[in-house]
Design a protein around this motif. Sequence first.
Motif, mmCIF file in Angstrom:
data_model
loop_
_atom_site.group_PDB
_atom_site.id
_atom_site.type_symbol
_atom_site.label_atom_id
_atom_site.label_comp_id
_atom_site.label_asym_id
_atom_site.label_seq_id
_atom_site.Cartn_x
_atom_site.Cartn_y
_atom_site.Cartn_z
ATOM 1 N N LYS A 34 46.840 34.420 2.776
ATOM 2 C CA LYS A 34 46.446 33.358 1.842
ATOM 3 C C LYS A 34 45.045 33.574 1.278
ATOM 4 O O LYS A 34 44.760 33.130 0.164
ATOM 5 C CB LYS A 34 46.563 31.985 2.494
ATOM 6 C CG LYS A 34 45.709 31.716 3.706
ATOM 7 C CD LYS A 34 46.042 30.327 4.279
ATOM 8 C CE LYS A 34 45.121 29.923 5.420
ATOM 9 N NZ LYS A 34 45.230 30.803 6.594
ATOM 10 N N TYR A 35 44.190 34.264 2.019
ATOM 11 C CA TYR A 35 42.833 34.518 1.525
ATOM 12 C C TYR A 35 42.822 35.598 0.438
ATOM 13 O O TYR A 35 42.224 35.415 -0.626
ATOM 14 C CB TYR A 35 41.920 34.941 2.684
ATOM 15 C CG TYR A 35 41.726 33.860 3.714
ATOM 16 C CD1 TYR A 35 40.858 32.804 3.493
ATOM 17 C CD2 TYR A 35 42.434 33.903 4.923
ATOM 18 C CE1 TYR A 35 40.682 31.815 4.441
ATOM 19 C CE2 TYR A 35 42.262 32.915 5.875
ATOM 20 C CZ TYR A 35 41.394 31.868 5.630
ATOM 21 O OH TYR A 35 41.235 30.880 6.564
ATOM 22 N N ALA A 38 44.473 34.233 -2.671
ATOM 23 C CA ALA A 38 43.646 33.287 -3.417
ATOM 24 C C ALA A 38 42.602 34.014 -4.255
ATOM 25 O O ALA A 38 42.337 33.639 -5.407
ATOM 26 C CB ALA A 38 42.960 32.307 -2.465
ATOM 27 N N VAL A 39 42.005 35.069 -3.702
ATOM 28 C CA VAL A 39 41.032 35.856 -4.452
ATOM 29 C C VAL A 39 41.699 36.525 -5.652
ATOM 30 O O VAL A 39 41.151 36.555 -6.760
ATOM 31 C CB VAL A 39 40.368 36.900 -3.531
ATOM 32 C CG1 VAL A 39 39.607 37.948 -4.346
ATOM 33 C CG2 VAL A 39 39.431 36.207 -2.542
ATOM 34 N N VAL A 70 33.871 37.258 0.431
ATOM 35 C CA VAL A 70 34.518 36.056 0.961
ATOM 36 C C VAL A 70 34.638 36.203 2.465
ATOM 37 O O VAL A 70 35.175 37.195 2.964
ATOM 38 C CB VAL A 70 35.918 35.844 0.334
ATOM 39 C CG1 VAL A 70 36.668 34.727 1.067
ATOM 40 C CG2 VAL A 70 35.798 35.504 -1.146
ATOM 41 N N THR A 72 36.359 34.636 5.668
ATOM 42 C CA THR A 72 37.574 33.852 5.872
ATOM 43 C C THR A 72 37.542 33.050 7.174
ATOM 44 O O THR A 72 36.701 33.256 8.049
ATOM 45 C CB THR A 72 38.804 34.779 5.935
ATOM 46 O OG1 THR A 72 38.764 35.512 7.174
ATOM 47 C CG2 THR A 72 38.836 35.736 4.767
ATOM 48 N N HIS A 228 39.968 24.421 3.985
ATOM 49 C CA HIS A 228 40.762 25.601 3.623
ATOM 50 C C HIS A 228 41.237 25.551 2.167
ATOM 51 O O HIS A 228 42.416 25.326 1.894
ATOM 52 C CB HIS A 228 41.956 25.733 4.566
ATOM 53 C CG HIS A 228 41.565 26.202 5.919
ATOM 54 N ND1 HIS A 228 41.486 27.528 6.258
ATOM 55 C CD2 HIS A 228 41.197 25.508 7.028
ATOM 56 C CE1 HIS A 228 41.091 27.643 7.515
ATOM 57 N NE2 HIS A 228 40.907 26.434 8.000
ATOM 58 N N GLU A 230 41.792 27.955 0.310
ATOM 59 C CA GLU A 230 42.674 29.093 0.005
ATOM 60 C C GLU A 230 44.152 28.748 0.150
ATOM 61 O O GLU A 230 45.007 29.439 -0.416
ATOM 62 C CB GLU A 230 42.321 30.278 0.917
ATOM 63 C CG GLU A 230 42.930 30.255 2.316
ATOM 64 C CD GLU A 230 42.315 29.234 3.268
ATOM 65 O OE1 GLU A 230 42.868 29.028 4.376
ATOM 66 O OE2 GLU A 230 41.268 28.652 2.921
ATOM 67 N N TYR A 231 44.468 27.669 0.887
ATOM 68 C CA TYR A 231 45.873 27.332 1.136
ATOM 69 C C TYR A 231 46.500 26.746 -0.134
ATOM 70 O O TYR A 231 46.049 25.736 -0.652
ATOM 71 C CB TYR A 231 45.993 26.329 2.285
ATOM 72 C CG TYR A 231 47.434 25.996 2.634
ATOM 73 C CD1 TYR A 231 48.239 26.936 3.269
ATOM 74 C CD2 TYR A 231 47.986 24.769 2.298
ATOM 75 C CE1 TYR A 231 49.558 26.663 3.579
ATOM 76 C CE2 TYR A 231 49.307 24.481 2.611
ATOM 77 C CZ TYR A 231 50.089 25.426 3.246
ATOM 78 O OH TYR A 231 51.401 25.145 3.548
ATOM 79 N N VAL A 233 46.270 27.647 -3.184
ATOM 80 C CA VAL A 233 45.053 27.442 -3.970
ATOM 81 C C VAL A 233 45.308 26.888 -5.365
ATOM 82 O O VAL A 233 44.522 26.080 -5.874
ATOM 83 C CB VAL A 233 44.251 28.762 -4.041
ATOM 84 C CG1 VAL A 233 45.035 29.859 -4.755
ATOM 85 C CG2 VAL A 233 42.899 28.553 -4.702
ATOM 86 N N SER A 239 40.370 23.125 -5.080
ATOM 87 C CA SER A 239 40.481 24.473 -4.508
ATOM 88 C C SER A 239 40.463 25.530 -5.611
ATOM 89 O O SER A 239 39.757 26.545 -5.520
ATOM 90 C CB SER A 239 41.767 24.596 -3.688
ATOM 91 O OG SER A 239 41.767 23.698 -2.609
ATOM 92 N N PHE A 243 37.499 28.598 -6.264
ATOM 93 C CA PHE A 243 37.757 30.033 -6.386
ATOM 94 C C PHE A 243 37.491 30.536 -7.804
ATOM 95 O O PHE A 243 37.066 31.678 -7.987
ATOM 96 C CB PHE A 243 39.187 30.354 -5.943
ATOM 97 C CG PHE A 243 39.309 30.583 -4.466
ATOM 98 C CD1 PHE A 243 39.069 31.835 -3.912
ATOM 99 C CD2 PHE A 243 39.651 29.545 -3.616
ATOM 100 C CE1 PHE A 243 39.172 32.046 -2.541
ATOM 101 C CE2 PHE A 243 39.760 29.741 -2.241
ATOM 102 C CZ PHE A 243 39.515 30.994 -1.702
#
Length: 262
Positions: A34-35, A38-39, A70, A72, A228, A230-231, A233, A239, A243
């Motif tokens: 998920k990280y 998201a990026v 980032v 995490t 969080h 990133e979840y 996103v 969120s 990002f």
Amino acid sequence: MSSQAHFSGPRPLVGLPACVKPLDGQDFHTIGDKYVRAVALASEAIPLVVPALGDLLEARAIVARLDGLVLTGSPSNVHPTRYGQGATPEHEPHDEARDATTLPLIEAALEAGLPLFAICRGHQELNVALGGTLHARVHELPERLDHRRPQHEEMDVQYGRRHTVRLSPGGPLAAIAGSEEIQVNSLHWQAIDRLAPGLTAEGLAPDGTIEAISVTGAAAFALGVQWHPEYKVLEDPVSTALFRAFGAAARERRGRFAQAAQ
């Protein structure tokens, strides 16, 4: 929320330090999907997983090749000796290889003005790197909420919104969020105790837990959040905005250094 491109030009390169986890008698360098997703999706950057090799890596050399960093979340915790406390079972599990990698990277990133986004464990690492301390079990403190992950099989319940966070009026988080109060999916059992010099508290949970920080006077994006974003996103506007703002800072840095190299 659409995943179509919001930026033009070459994508910036963003480093994400890995954790070390044992499996079948061997160590693996791992990072949550998920990280990196998201990026790639919301920051529109190229995610690069940085192995947790500690002293085998030269932090300044890595930072010189990146456009953003980032940090995490992780099931592991920063080892308490990193902030002047003795190790107890309450501080476990540890990942000292990650500590040895991320803490020098944070110092090098801030020194170089590299955009930095710290999430959950990363938020705690940022505080420790600059001289702050952590609570081992915030849920056991008087008048504190239980911030731990719900024991439920559904991820949407585990990562569901848990409580509000009041953001500092006029601060960088409030500007990105477009509000001074947001709902967050915060799930953790360690938290900031003494805030490090050089950090500003940008958001508080209803029980006073520091849920968002910024690097005071930073030249570029340098923020940490305990929750969080990133979840999923792209399904949460705040969120996505976080990002996107980080991605814009990384892209700006890439453009500036590309111009200087011409």
